[in-house]
Design a protein around this motif. Structure first.
Motif, PDB file in Angstrom:
ATOM      1  N   PHE A   1       0.829  -1.203   0.000  1.00  0.00           N
ATOM      2  CA  PHE A   1       0.000   0.000   0.000  1.00  0.00           C
ATOM      3  C   PHE A   1       0.870   1.262   0.000  1.00  0.00           C
ATOM      4  CE2 PHE A   1      -3.485  -2.768   1.527  1.00  0.00           C
ATOM      5  CZ  PHE A   1      -4.486  -2.316   0.677  1.00  0.00           C
ATOM      6  N   GLU A   2       2.004   1.202   0.675  1.00  0.00           N
ATOM      7  CA  GLU A   2       2.880   2.366   0.709  1.00  0.00           C
ATOM      8  C   GLU A   2       3.404   2.692  -0.693  1.00  0.00           C
ATOM      9  OE1 GLU A   2       2.467   0.881   4.769  1.00  0.00           O
ATOM     10  OE2 GLU A   2       2.942  -0.125   2.876  1.00  0.00           O
ATOM     11  N   THR A   3       3.751   1.653  -1.458  1.00  0.00           N
ATOM     12  CA  THR A   3       4.208   1.886  -2.832  1.00  0.00           C
ATOM     13  C   THR A   3       3.077   2.432  -3.692  1.00  0.00           C
ATOM     14  OG1 THR A   3       5.869   0.130  -2.667  1.00  0.00           O
ATOM     15  CG2 THR A   3       5.183   0.782  -4.885  1.00  0.00           C
ATOM     16  N   MET A   4       1.874   1.902  -3.513  1.00  0.00           N
ATOM     17  CA  MET A   4       0.737   2.391  -4.296  1.00  0.00           C
ATOM     18  C   MET A   4       0.417   3.839  -3.938  1.00  0.00           C
ATOM     19  SD  MET A   4      -1.778  -0.913  -4.707  1.00  0.00           S
ATOM     20  CE  MET A   4      -2.193  -1.055  -2.987  1.00  0.00           C
ATOM     21  N   LEU A   5       0.531   4.187  -2.659  1.00  0.00           N
ATOM     22  CA  LEU A   5       0.304   5.565  -2.248  1.00  0.00           C
ATOM     23  C   LEU A   5       1.342   6.489  -2.874  1.00  0.00           C
ATOM     24  CD1 LEU A   5      -0.936   7.826  -0.591  1.00  0.00           C
ATOM     25  CD2 LEU A   5       0.274   6.937   1.428  1.00  0.00           C
ATOM     26  N   GLY A   6       2.600   6.061  -2.880  1.00  0.00           N
ATOM     27  CA  GLY A   6       3.643   6.869  -3.493  1.00  0.00           C
ATOM     28  C   GLY A   6       3.407   7.071  -4.978  1.00  0.00           C
ATOM     29  N   HIS A   7       2.916   6.024  -5.649  1.00  0.00           N
ATOM     30  CA  HIS A   7       2.632   6.141  -7.077  1.00  0.00           C
ATOM     31  C   HIS A   7       1.449   7.080  -7.321  1.00  0.00           C
ATOM     32  CE1 HIS A   7       2.480   5.131 -11.279  1.00  0.00           C
ATOM     33  NE2 HIS A   7       1.243   4.677 -11.175  1.00  0.00           N
ATOM     34  N   ALA A   8       0.426   6.989  -6.477  1.00  0.00           N
ATOM     35  CA  ALA A   8      -0.729   7.876  -6.624  1.00  0.00           C
ATOM     36  C   ALA A   8      -0.318   9.339  -6.474  1.00  0.00           C
ATOM     37  CB  ALA A   8      -1.796   7.519  -5.598  1.00  0.00           C
ATOM     38  N   ALA A   9       0.637   9.605  -5.595  1.00  0.00           N
ATOM     39  CA  ALA A   9       1.057  10.980  -5.327  1.00  0.00           C
ATOM     40  C   ALA A   9       2.049  11.505  -6.364  1.00  0.00           C
ATOM     41  CB  ALA A   9       1.687  11.070  -3.938  1.00  0.00           C
ATOM     42  N   ARG A  10       2.631  10.619  -7.166  1.00  0.00           N
ATOM     43  CA  ARG A  10       3.629  11.050  -8.144  1.00  0.00           C
ATOM     44  C   ARG A  10       2.986  11.974  -9.180  1.00  0.00           C
ATOM     45  NH1 ARG A  10       5.357   6.361  -9.319  1.00  0.00           N
ATOM     46  NH2 ARG A  10       7.162   6.438  -7.919  1.00  0.00           N
ATOM     47  N   ASP A  11       3.566  13.167  -9.341  1.00  0.00           N
ATOM     48  CA  ASP A  11       3.065  14.164 -10.301  1.00  0.00           C
ATOM     49  C   ASP A  11       1.590  14.498 -10.063  1.00  0.00           C
ATOM     50  OD1 ASP A  11       5.577  14.111 -11.654  1.00  0.00           O
ATOM     51  OD2 ASP A  11       4.934  12.287 -12.696  1.00  0.00           O
ATOM     52  N   SER A  12       1.114  14.329  -8.833  1.00  0.00           N
ATOM     53  CA  SER A  12      -0.290  14.563  -8.532  1.00  0.00           C
ATOM     54  C   SER A  12      -0.414  14.969  -7.071  1.00  0.00           C
ATOM     55  CB  SER A  12      -1.125  13.305  -8.828  1.00  0.00           C
ATOM     56  OG  SER A  12      -2.505  13.561  -8.704  1.00  0.00           O
ATOM     57  N   ARG A  13      -1.608  14.830  -6.526  1.00  0.00           N
ATOM     58  CA  ARG A  13      -1.843  15.231  -5.130  1.00  0.00           C
ATOM     59  C   ARG A  13      -2.745  14.222  -4.450  1.00  0.00           C
ATOM     60  NH1 ARG A  13      -5.519  19.718  -2.707  1.00  0.00           N
ATOM     61  NH2 ARG A  13      -4.612  20.027  -0.643  1.00  0.00           N
ATOM     62  N   VAL A  14      -2.338  13.759  -3.294  1.00  0.00           N
ATOM     63  CA  VAL A  14      -3.133  12.875  -2.449  1.00  0.00           C
ATOM     64  C   VAL A  14      -3.347  13.599  -1.125  1.00  0.00           C
ATOM     65  CG1 VAL A  14      -3.229  10.642  -1.276  1.00  0.00           C
ATOM     66  CG2 VAL A  14      -2.214  10.803  -3.543  1.00  0.00           C
ATOM     67  N   VAL A  15      -4.567  13.529  -0.584  1.00  0.00           N
ATOM     68  CA  VAL A  15      -4.856  14.232   0.661  1.00  0.00           C
ATOM     69  C   VAL A  15      -5.377  13.250   1.703  1.00  0.00           C
ATOM     70  CG1 VAL A  15      -5.391  16.359  -0.587  1.00  0.00           C
ATOM     71  CG2 VAL A  15      -7.247  14.807   0.051  1.00  0.00           C
ATOM     72  N   ALA A  16      -5.310  13.648   2.955  1.00  0.00           N
ATOM     73  CA  ALA A  16      -5.868  12.845   4.039  1.00  0.00           C
ATOM     74  C   ALA A  16      -7.366  12.654   3.801  1.00  0.00           C
ATOM     75  CB  ALA A  16      -5.630  13.527   5.390  1.00  0.00           C
ATOM     76  N   GLY A  17      -7.799  11.429   3.916  1.00  0.00           N
ATOM     77  CA  GLY A  17      -9.188  11.096   3.631  1.00  0.00           C
ATOM     78  C   GLY A  17      -9.366  10.416   2.298  1.00  0.00           C
ATOM     79  N   ASP A  18      -8.343  10.424   1.437  1.00  0.00           N
ATOM     80  CA  ASP A  18      -8.397   9.628   0.211  1.00  0.00           C
ATOM     81  C   ASP A  18      -8.389   8.142   0.571  1.00  0.00           C
ATOM     82  OD1 ASP A  18      -8.440  11.811  -1.420  1.00  0.00           O
ATOM     83  OD2 ASP A  18      -6.376  11.630  -2.114  1.00  0.00           O
ATOM     84  N   VAL A  19      -9.004   7.338  -0.299  1.00  0.00           N
ATOM     85  CA  VAL A  19      -9.046   5.890  -0.090  1.00  0.00           C
ATOM     86  C   VAL A  19      -8.395   5.198  -1.284  1.00  0.00           C
ATOM     87  CG1 VAL A  19     -10.583   3.880   0.033  1.00  0.00           C
ATOM     88  CG2 VAL A  19     -11.057   5.893   1.429  1.00  0.00           C
ATOM     89  N   LEU A  20      -7.575   4.182  -0.995  1.00  0.00           N
ATOM     90  CA  LEU A  20      -6.890   3.404  -2.016  1.00  0.00           C
ATOM     91  C   LEU A  20      -7.345   1.959  -1.921  1.00  0.00           C
ATOM     92  CD1 LEU A  20      -3.228   4.676  -1.397  1.00  0.00           C
ATOM     93  CD2 LEU A  20      -5.000   5.755  -2.798  1.00  0.00           C
ATOM     94  N   GLY A  21      -8.017   1.455  -2.967  1.00  0.00           N
ATOM     95  CA  GLY A  21      -8.408   0.056  -3.006  1.00  0.00           C
ATOM     96  C   GLY A  21      -7.254  -0.809  -3.464  1.00  0.00           C
ATOM     97  N   SER A  22      -7.118  -1.973  -2.867  1.00  0.00           N
ATOM     98  CA  SER A  22      -6.028  -2.885  -3.210  1.00  0.00           C
ATOM     99  C   SER A  22      -6.186  -3.497  -4.592  1.00  0.00           C
ATOM    100  CB  SER A  22      -5.958  -4.028  -2.191  1.00  0.00           C
ATOM    101  OG  SER A  22      -7.138  -4.831  -2.264  1.00  0.00           O
ATOM    102  N   GLY A  23      -7.399  -3.459  -5.125  1.00  0.00           N
ATOM    103  CA  GLY A  23      -7.718  -4.319  -6.255  1.00  0.00           C
ATOM    104  C   GLY A  23      -8.172  -5.660  -5.714  1.00  0.00           C
ATOM    105  N   THR A  24      -8.821  -6.417  -6.564  1.00  0.00           N
ATOM    106  CA  THR A  24      -9.444  -7.667  -6.143  1.00  0.00           C
ATOM    107  C   THR A  24      -8.414  -8.761  -5.935  1.00  0.00           C
ATOM    108  OG1 THR A  24     -11.351  -7.031  -7.449  1.00  0.00           O
ATOM    109  CG2 THR A  24     -11.251  -9.316  -6.740  1.00  0.00           C
ATOM    110  N   VAL A  25      -8.525  -9.460  -4.804  1.00  0.00           N
ATOM    111  CA  VAL A  25      -7.612 -10.570  -4.524  1.00  0.00           C
ATOM    112  C   VAL A  25      -7.825 -11.678  -5.546  1.00  0.00           C
ATOM    113  CG1 VAL A  25      -7.655  -9.981  -2.073  1.00  0.00           C
ATOM    114  CG2 VAL A  25      -9.160 -11.795  -2.930  1.00  0.00           C
ATOM    115  N   GLY A  26      -6.848 -12.562  -5.652  1.00  0.00           N
ATOM    116  CA  GLY A  26      -6.952 -13.677  -6.582  1.00  0.00           C
ATOM    117  C   GLY A  26      -7.683 -14.868  -5.988  1.00  0.00           C
ATOM    118  N   ASN A  27      -7.669 -15.965  -6.728  1.00  0.00           N
ATOM    119  CA  ASN A  27      -8.241 -17.234  -6.270  1.00  0.00           C
ATOM    120  C   ASN A  27      -9.707 -17.107  -5.881  1.00  0.00           C
ATOM    121  OD1 ASN A  27      -8.008 -20.025  -5.767  1.00  0.00           O
ATOM    122  ND2 ASN A  27      -7.722 -19.658  -3.578  1.00  0.00           N
TER     123      ASN A  27
END
Length: 302
Positions: A218-244
């Motif tokens: 999640f930390e890597t995904m958060l860093g990617h979301a913030a790259r060249d953009s803006r993320v604020v407190a209260g944003d939500v990041l979905g993991s994507g659907t688990v496998g199997n």
């Protein structure tokens, strides 16, 4: 710490869940405001109300909702089901991809999910969502069900955009937010959360996977979301659907047939994530909507 939002005696409250009671935040603070503060433990709470007497709502109304596709197995199965192509695109391995979905149609536990009446290929998606706190840190986690009308999604994504109307009618969050410190003991040496995730339809398990099978933390995904953009407190990041079996479409893509069958009115879906809890909803149909008129040909063209 578990942070919830609930309805009780005609009013909406946010606060802390302790044992079998909910304790409202003092001064009427919302869960979103506490997330923006970043320190729930320092917020005063009031006398508790039995959890059994309140109706849980979505734990917060996020500023935005980015939904990632962080599970390779899910991408492979759903891609075959939705557009008939197998394998995982090379671009998937470059960076964690996401789409923006509708934060205004998020629902909580134990409420009906009204699918578009025109959809017959109805599906759930088992995910974990991270809630962003101040200073671009993960504040906590909850369960996310990214409901999907697969037939609508398959058609609209032929335009190479989306998904859109195949998704934005509803999403579910809940039952509460578990603060990040509560789940640190589940982290492996690489920072992935080893949480068991299961999905049931009408009491029958159809999916089971570990959250640590994600391609990125999640930390890597958060860093990617913030790259060249803006993320604020209260944003939500979905993991994507688990496998199997984290969704039905993945299973359909593997076998070439819709088995288990698409969700129908009255079906009950329960998602369970270790360390967080359960999220249950029942399927219904929305009233039929008016048809969309076809595009007008450009002026000057026959």
């Amino acid at each position: 710490m578990r942070i919830a939002t609930w309805a009780f005696q005609g009013e909406t409250h946010s606060g802390v869940v302790r044992d079998d009671a909910v304790h409202p935040f003092a001064d009427g603070l919302t869960a979103r405001q506490v997330v923006e503060l970043g320190d729930a433990a320092s917020v005063e709470t009031l006398a508790g109300v039995p959890l059994a007497e309140v109706r849980l709502l979505a734990p917060l109304q996020p500023a935005s909702l980015r939904d990632f596709v962080a599970f390779e197995e899910h991408v492979e199965g759903v891609r075959r089901s939705v557009d008939g192509r197998g394998g995982v695109p090379d671009a998937w391995y470059d960076a964690p991809t996401f789409y923006f979905t509708n934060p205004h149609t998020l629902l909580g536990p134990d409420v009906d999910i009204a699918f578009p009446a025109a959809s017959v290929a109805r599906d759930f998606e088992l995910e974990v969502a991270a809630i962003v706190g101040p200073s671009s840190r993960i504040f906590g986690y909850t369960i996310f069900n990214d409901w999907s009308a697969r037939d609508l999604q398959s058609r609209e994504m032929q335009v190479n955009l989306g998904p859109a109307k195949g998704k934005d009618f509803a999403g579910s969050l809940g039952p509460w937010i578990v603060t990040a410190d509560e789940l640190d003991l589940y982290k492996d040496a690489d920072g992935f959360l080893e949480l068991l995730c299961t999905a049931e339809v009408n009491g029958v398990e159809v999916g089971r996977d570990l959250l640590s099978n994600m391609g990125w933390t999640f930390e890597t995904m958060l860093g990617h979301a913030a790259r060249d953009s803006r993320v604020v407190a209260g944003d939500v990041l979905g993991s994507g659907t688990v496998g199997n079996g984290g969704c039905l479409a993945e299973l359909w893509g593997r076998t070439g047939r819709q088995e288990p069958p698409p969700l129908r009115d009255g079906d009950v879906v329960t998602l369970t994530v270790q360390g967080i809890g359960h999220l249950t909803n029942r399927i219904t149909s929305a009233p039929p909507s008016e048809p969309v008129p076809p595009a007008r040909p450009p002026k000057g063209r026959p």
